[in-house]
Design a protein around this motif. Sequence first.
Motif, mmCIF file in Angstrom:
data_model
loop_
_atom_site.group_PDB
_atom_site.id
_atom_site.type_symbol
_atom_site.label_atom_id
_atom_site.label_comp_id
_atom_site.label_asym_id
_atom_site.label_seq_id
_atom_site.Cartn_x
_atom_site.Cartn_y
_atom_site.Cartn_z
ATOM 1 N N MET A 65 -7.790 36.485 44.742
ATOM 2 C CA MET A 65 -8.344 37.221 43.609
ATOM 3 C C MET A 65 -9.361 38.259 44.071
ATOM 4 O O MET A 65 -9.424 39.368 43.526
ATOM 5 C CB MET A 65 -8.976 36.256 42.613
ATOM 6 N N VAL A 66 -10.162 37.919 45.070
ATOM 7 C CA VAL A 66 -11.115 38.899 45.603
ATOM 8 C C VAL A 66 -10.360 40.094 46.190
ATOM 9 O O VAL A 66 -10.756 41.256 45.976
ATOM 10 C CB VAL A 66 -12.037 38.251 46.653
ATOM 11 N N ARG B 77 -15.952 45.802 37.974
ATOM 12 C CA ARG B 77 -15.130 44.629 38.279
ATOM 13 C C ARG B 77 -15.949 43.347 38.240
ATOM 14 O O ARG B 77 -15.378 42.242 38.228
ATOM 15 C CB ARG B 77 -14.429 44.802 39.614
ATOM 16 N N ALA B 78 -17.290 43.462 38.209
ATOM 17 C CA ALA B 78 -18.129 42.271 38.034
ATOM 18 C C ALA B 78 -17.786 41.544 36.742
ATOM 19 O O ALA B 78 -17.949 40.325 36.645
ATOM 20 C CB ALA B 78 -19.606 42.662 38.042
ATOM 21 N N ILE B 79 -17.301 42.265 35.744
ATOM 22 C CA ILE B 79 -16.907 41.642 34.477
ATOM 23 C C ILE B 79 -15.763 40.666 34.711
ATOM 24 O O ILE B 79 -15.749 39.546 34.173
ATOM 25 C CB ILE B 79 -16.526 42.724 33.452
ATOM 26 N N ASP B 80 -14.797 41.069 35.521
ATOM 27 C CA ASP B 80 -13.661 40.188 35.816
ATOM 28 C C ASP B 80 -14.065 39.044 36.742
ATOM 29 O O ASP B 80 -13.619 37.902 36.561
ATOM 30 C CB ASP B 80 -12.519 40.987 36.427
ATOM 31 N N TYR B 81 -14.896 39.336 37.746
ATOM 32 C CA TYR B 81 -15.393 38.254 38.588
ATOM 33 C C TYR B 81 -16.127 37.213 37.747
ATOM 34 O O TYR B 81 -15.956 36.002 37.931
ATOM 35 C CB TYR B 81 -16.336 38.805 39.655
ATOM 36 N N ALA C 230 -18.762 37.864 45.507
ATOM 37 C CA ALA C 230 -18.088 39.158 45.376
ATOM 38 C C ALA C 230 -18.566 39.886 44.126
ATOM 39 O O ALA C 230 -18.764 41.110 44.144
ATOM 40 C CB ALA C 230 -16.578 38.958 45.334
ATOM 41 N N GLY C 231 -18.765 39.144 43.031
ATOM 42 C CA GLY C 231 -19.274 39.760 41.822
ATOM 43 C C GLY C 231 -20.676 40.302 41.996
ATOM 44 O O GLY C 231 -21.014 41.385 41.502
ATOM 45 N N GLU C 232 -21.511 39.566 42.720
ATOM 46 C CA GLU C 232 -22.882 40.020 42.955
ATOM 47 C C GLU C 232 -22.918 41.223 43.895
ATOM 48 O O GLU C 232 -23.769 42.109 43.743
ATOM 49 C CB GLU C 232 -23.724 38.867 43.492
ATOM 50 N N GLY D 132 -24.625 43.712 41.850
ATOM 51 C CA GLY D 132 -25.935 43.114 42.048
ATOM 52 C C GLY D 132 -26.028 41.774 41.328
ATOM 53 O O GLY D 132 -25.279 41.511 40.375
ATOM 54 N N PRO D 133 -26.936 40.889 41.759
ATOM 55 C CA PRO D 133 -27.077 39.582 41.091
ATOM 56 C C PRO D 133 -27.369 39.697 39.602
ATOM 57 O O PRO D 133 -26.830 38.928 38.802
ATOM 58 C CB PRO D 133 -28.237 38.927 41.848
#
Length: 293
Positions: free
Chosen positions: A106-107, A211-215, A240-242, A246-247
Amino acid sequence: MAEINRDHGTSYELAGALSGGFQGGAWQIVGPDGSRAVLKSNETHGSWHRVVLAAQSKVADARRHGYPTPAWLAAGLTTQGFAYHIQEFVPGRPAERVTEPLALQMVEVLEGCAAGHRPDQYGDPRSDWSQFVLGEMTRAADSLPSRVAALGPDEAAVAERVLAFLNRVGPVRLPADDLVHGDLNLGNVLTDADGRLVGIVDIEALGAGSRAIDYASLWHSGADVADPGDSAGLNLVRAAGERSAGPAGFALCALWNALEYIRFGADLHGAVGSARAVAAAHRRLDLLAAPSH
């Protein structure tokens, strides 16, 4: 089915309902040569039919760039107001957990979605997912936290905790040009019998954003069903989302998911669904308060 066949010059026959589909229906259909496909339909609301019709070209473009979603064969709007599309049938089943091998796949997919995408102009606010999520979480009036808080005292308590968390992390900016599915939960990730990714479905609202939304959606949906050995996969997804936003950006997206599932659970399953989602939101807050590995 008869109307769709007439409009598209096809000869499909219904072969039974498929599992899943909380907000619409999905059916397996069969062509005269025995080929299988999937028919999905939803009763249209607002501009949704335009989103579905526009999605056909967006899906084709995403597939050209390697996004693993089934090809769309047709899309349209019935005379009774149901937006529909027909897509290739992909053998597989919804993923059950975010294992480390699945997380790595997925990543790779989501990193391939980075940069170069722009919101469309088809009338749906989620065509720019970053602006949609930021607006839902930060606007003063009618925000998602305020709507969730109005559902009851337990919901209000978690909404207050979410707002306090976001106040501590400060203002958030989200990238705006990644390719975003928008609801990348485990139910929309299809795997084979060995747990390998074979397809990503329910992609009608595909748009631009972070893409952080999907992560965050994948991390949120995987956290409650995780076996002890799944921590490595969940940590990979969170990390990967962070990196992508960012966190603080990842946390905002994860908490948007948590509150959206409270709202969705209340609409679909009433008090029981809302209570489950409230408990899940508290667990997400606990996880986010701890440093990622």
